[in-house]
Structures are given as C-alpha cells and as structure tokens.
Scaffold this active site. Sequence first.
Site, PDB file in Angstrom:
ATOM      1  CB  CYS A  62      -0.901  -0.015   1.233  1.00  0.00           C
ATOM      2  SG  CYS A  62      -1.701   1.568   1.578  1.00  0.00           S
ATOM      3  CG  ASN A  85      11.003  -1.079 -11.597  1.00  0.00           C
ATOM      4  OD1 ASN A  85      11.857  -0.670 -12.379  1.00  0.00           O
ATOM      5  ND2 ASN A  85      10.107  -2.004 -11.932  1.00  0.00           N
ATOM      6  CD  GLU A  86       8.038  -0.860 -15.300  1.00  0.00           C
ATOM      7  OE1 GLU A  86       8.443  -0.847 -16.477  1.00  0.00           O
ATOM      8  OE2 GLU A  86       7.428  -1.836 -14.809  1.00  0.00           O
ATOM      9  CB  CYS A 124      -3.977   1.038  -1.886  1.00  0.00           C
ATOM     10  SG  CYS A 124      -4.348  -0.012  -0.454  1.00  0.00           S
ATOM     11  CB  CYS A 140      -6.300  -1.027   2.552  1.00  0.00           C
ATOM     12  SG  CYS A 140      -4.875   0.051   2.878  1.00  0.00           S
ATOM     13  CD  GLU A 165      12.518  -1.698 -17.179  1.00  0.00           C
ATOM     14  OE1 GLU A 165      11.579  -2.298 -17.777  1.00  0.00           O
ATOM     15  OE2 GLU A 165      12.605  -1.640 -15.942  1.00  0.00           O
ATOM     16  CD1 TRP A 210       5.854  -7.527 -20.422  1.00  0.00           C
ATOM     17  CD2 TRP A 210       4.123  -6.457 -21.329  1.00  0.00           C
ATOM     18  NE1 TRP A 210       6.344  -6.390 -21.020  1.00  0.00           N
ATOM     19  CE2 TRP A 210       5.300  -5.715 -21.576  1.00  0.00           C
ATOM     20  CE3 TRP A 210       2.903  -5.976 -21.810  1.00  0.00           C
ATOM     21  CZ2 TRP A 210       5.293  -4.529 -22.297  1.00  0.00           C
ATOM     22  CZ3 TRP A 210       2.888  -4.780 -22.521  1.00  0.00           C
ATOM     23  CH2 TRP A 210       4.079  -4.068 -22.745  1.00  0.00           C
ATOM     24  CG  HIS A 234      10.977  -9.263 -21.178  1.00  0.00           C
ATOM     25  ND1 HIS A 234      12.086  -8.649 -21.713  1.00  0.00           N
ATOM     26  CD2 HIS A 234      10.035  -8.296 -21.046  1.00  0.00           C
ATOM     27  CE1 HIS A 234      11.821  -7.360 -21.882  1.00  0.00           C
ATOM     28  NE2 HIS A 234      10.592  -7.121 -21.489  1.00  0.00           N
TER      29      HIS A 234
END
Length: 663
Positions: A108, A142-143, A151, A153, A299, A307, A350
């Site tokens: 989260c 990362n990303e 989220c 919650c 990247e 994917w 990949h």
Amino acid sequence: MLHFGADYNPEQWPEEVWAEDTRLMKEAGVTMVTAGIFSWAKVEPRPGAYDFGWFDRVMDNLADAGIRVCLATMTASPPPWLSRLHPEVLPETEDGRRKWPGGRQHYCPSSPVYREHATRLVERLATRYAGHPALDTWHIGNEYGCHTRQCHCDVSAADFRRWLRERYRSVDALNEAWSTAFWSQGYDDFDEVLPPRLAPTFANPAQQLDYWRFSDDALRQCYLAEQAVLRRVTPDVPITTNLMPNHKPVDAFAWSEHMDVMALDYYQDPYEDAPHRTAAYNFDLMRSARGGQPWLLLEQAPSAVNWRPRNSPKQPGRMRLWSWQAVAQGADAVLYFQWRQSRGGAEKYHSAMVPHAGTDTRIFREVSDLGRELASVPEIAGTRSTADAALLTDWNSWWALELDSHPSTALNQAEINLAHHRALLDAGVPCDVVPPDRDLSSYKLVVVPNLYLLSQENAERLADYVEGGGHLVVSFFSGIVDACDRVELGGYPAHLRRLLGIRTEEFWPLDEGQHLTIGGELTGRADLWSEAVDLEGAEAVAVFEDGELAGRPAVTRHTYGEGTAWYLGTRLEPTALRALLDRARTEAGVAPVLPNLPAQVQATVREGEGGHFLFLLNHDETETQVSLPTPMRNRLTADSAPTTHITLPAYGVAVLVPSPCGD
C-alpha cells in the site's frame, strides 16, 4: 557519451557467471547498468539482518570493468517477511479484495510500515555505496503505479482523510467542492469519508477525481521519502525513477519537479500499426517535461516481451531503428530489460541482451552492433532539440475526462492526444508536450487536443498567448469543468468562449461506428463526437453536412487580438485533421525540419556544444530517398562523403552532420 546497457540482476545467477557478464558487457559496448531493482529479499533476508557482501562484489566487478551503475534502491518489491509480519502493508482493491505477495509491488503506497522499512534499507544502501566508483545515478523504486495504481484499504482511507483535511481545511469546504448536496452525500465530519470503493452506482465524480490526485501523491510520497535519504547521504548523485508511457496514475509533469533527469520504460509492439507514432509522443513528453533536458530510456526490449497476449519478436533492424528514435528525440541513454534472460519466473520469455541461446544469436549481434554505433558518436550526448509547436495536456483533466456518467465514455485522452500529435509528426514538425501552466510565449502554434478540466487562470493564459500573436487549436469538449469537476455555467466552453468566438449549447456524442461528413473550406469525415456550436464572432471553416447538426459549424476560426484561435467541435479523421493542422501551422509560420519529407520518414534535430545533428529514420519496410538542404556527412558510415541526397534502406537510420566548407 550516450550510455548503453541494461537492467542487471546478478542475484538470479551463480557467482561464477558474473565474470562472464562483465566480459560480455565490454564486448557489447555496455557503459551503464541498472542494478539492484529487485534485490531487497537478497540483501535483507530477515528484518534488520543485512547481507551486502555479494552486492559489494557486483559493484566492484562493474567498477573494475569501467561500467557505471544506475543503482536502484531495491524497494520495488518487498520481501515476503514484511507482509507476513505486517499484513496491513498489503493493498486492497475498490471491492475489498486484498492483493497478496507472489508478484511485485505488493504494498500500500500509504503504508507507514512499508515506508519505514523502505527508508531504513535506503539509508543502509546509500551509506554503504556513497563514493563508490561505479555509482552514477540513483534509481528509486520501479515503475510506480504499474500494478498497484490505487489502494482502497483502511490505511489508505485514513491517509486520504488526512490529505483532504490539508486540501480543504473544513468539512464544509469539502462538501462544496464535492457537490454533496446531490444524492444526500453531505458529510458532517472528515471521519465519515471513505475512498471511492465499490458502490451501488456511480461514485461521486469529485471524490473519484480527488482519489486520482491523492493516489498519485501517495506514490510520490514513497519516492520523496527515499529521495530525502539519498539527498542527505549522497547530495551530489543525480536521482531518477523510471516512468511508464501513457501512464494515467502518475502525473509526469508533477513528478518531473523532483527528478534530476527524466527516465522512461518503453516497449513498442511490433504488431501495432506504425508504433513509432505512439513512441514519438511519449519521447516528446519526456524531453519536454524538464524543458528540453536529455532523458534516459531505462528499459526497452531487445526483441519480444512476455506480457502481451501475443508477443512478436522485433524484426531485424527495428530494434536499432527504435533505439535511434529515442536518441533522435532527446535520449542520452539506451538500456534494456534485461542483461541476461531469466531461466525462471514470470519474465523468463522476455528477451534480453544475452538470450537463452547465448551470444551466437541475432539478438546479441544486433545489440552489440548498436553499442558500437552509439559509442561512435559520443558528442551527441547533452545536445538538445527545440520546437515551434507545443501540444498541451494535463493529468487532472485526463482523470476528470475519463470518469463515468459523461455524455460519452468513449473519450480516451491518450488516443485524442496521439491523433493530434500524429498530424504534426507526419508533417515533420517538432513538437513539445507541455502542461497548460507552462510559459507558451516561445511557441508559434499551440495545440490543445482536450482540456475538459480547465482553470480560469489557465484559460486566461491561453487568451493572453493568442492575443499576443499566438496561434491556438482547441478540440472538442474543452473548458467544461473547474478543478472540482463542477460545470462552468453560462454556455460551453465557459472561460474559452470569448477567445474562441463560439458558444456550445448542447453535446451530440456519436454512436459507435457512426460517421458524419463535413464540408466547406475543410472536407472529410468525423466521428465520436459533435456539438451544437453557435458563432459569437468566429467564422465557420467547415460545417456538418449530415446528421442532426447539418448546417451547423464543425470547425471554426477566430481572430483574437494579434493571433488566431481554431475550434474543432468534432473528431476529424486523420486526413482532415492533418489538413487542418497543416493550414494552422502554415499560418503560424511553423515549418517542418525538412520540406517534402517522404511518408514514414522521421526527421529531428539535436544541437549544442557537441555540434548539429540531423537524424533521419525510415519507419517503412521499403527503401527511400531524402533530399538534404546542404551537403552533409552520415556519422554512422565511416567512409561517408558529403551528399545532398541520402538513400535510407528499410528501417534505416542516418545521423547527419554539416559538411565543413571545402569538403
């Protein structure tokens, strides 16, 4: 130099492979790797029990090989022990389902427990590798927002209420902003507010809009918490994170203020028709986000990804072409995911620089050839591009545009932006992509594909731009609501009416597959959208020739002060949109990089202390010829002689420099 390399994940391999890695990296021309992205569980296998010894050897090996490291903070994927000990860190969907470990990004963003453990790791990491000879740049996370965009919650709910208190100060102000008089939604206390969880019907649109803002901010607070540690321990090391293309959850402009250099992950789909067009838009945005500063392609894939439903390899020559496209549009680094193709895990299919089949492969030969090519033109690094045209986009408007309960839910901000950008790209016109609060005075032409949400301040900025002599093109359903998704009253498009010289009384969205014909000075077809436009000073350049609005204006032109404002009350087909923008840019004095550029050939310029570089990229599968204005040499061909004509093979690339007098 132009950096070249890949994500490096040595923890996936026995240590005896590492020496071969650095040897092959040198052979392939690698100058930089991103290391440590998914290393948290390896360096902290138990809470507070750190093992950096193996990573010390990785860093030392890379330093000995002369390879720079974009060092990740390792916080993108928490180790299993964190969610076992603290299950409250796990994110939840809007319908209350928990997302479990087993993938990545299973945290989260609002979790104080996650942030505490993440910053504790970053403190150790920064302290240990501060001053290391391999350390070049910090790579946080990362990303962001790739898998956990929002989220819902209870931890996020509490953080959302804190965020709302800071934004609105009082619950009365919140009720006003959210129009809670509708459907008996009035709040008596901030503690009654929840995230926009699964509801019986449409959730409050202003609540949804604020949750997009909050969620982006929550992700950015994770980044900033780690950044604060790095700034304190290693103040002179640049900091970045890898953004994603057309990524709705993360406002690239807001994040750019906190990044020393923009960085992007980009994966073209070989099955897509003309994938260079989508790439060009995203590359222009990266270049523009920090005022033209060079950026990093952190990247891309050497060949296929894993994917998509169907994952095509890149045809021979396309990896090289698309890599050079990034450089042509401002990138100073070309890196891949990843260095060595994984044997197991979700990304084992990949592609990587070193494939499963080893180095005697097409992929390794192609990437090594590219590494040598990039190394042959180090003077490109640091040079910049300029543009006379700009395309405006805004994340707040994007979030608001694509909410439910609208005249049409078929409006897609990314598709609308790409269509307008394509018309400039195909004409060979350089284009910046900037937010509406950017200084526009240097641009001759400004294109607004859609700004559904538009503040009065930004509307006045557009009016001042045109009044001072600028040329503006605004497309449909713009200037409709304020920052709280409340309709501006008195006739659409509210604050833009005087500037555009029109008034829209009613929207007429078109059914799927429905088309209209337009005629007049501009002819063609239109789809998706139409509006009942009345003229209030503007002239009709084109009218609808059929449908309920037959005879009503479809495209208008209005002289305002010293400039001109166009309005498109419908979505024009590509040919008609190109014709309209060709006329607008010609009137504005915006010229292409080269005249008479063949279709599918992209031309860009970068210049600076390193020199003047003209990039030509042939995105077609057939050979083509390009005429040059003056004699130039191709820097990618060792024996290149000065020429005024160059032949580009299929998927060919040329990097041209002016020929010195007398050559």
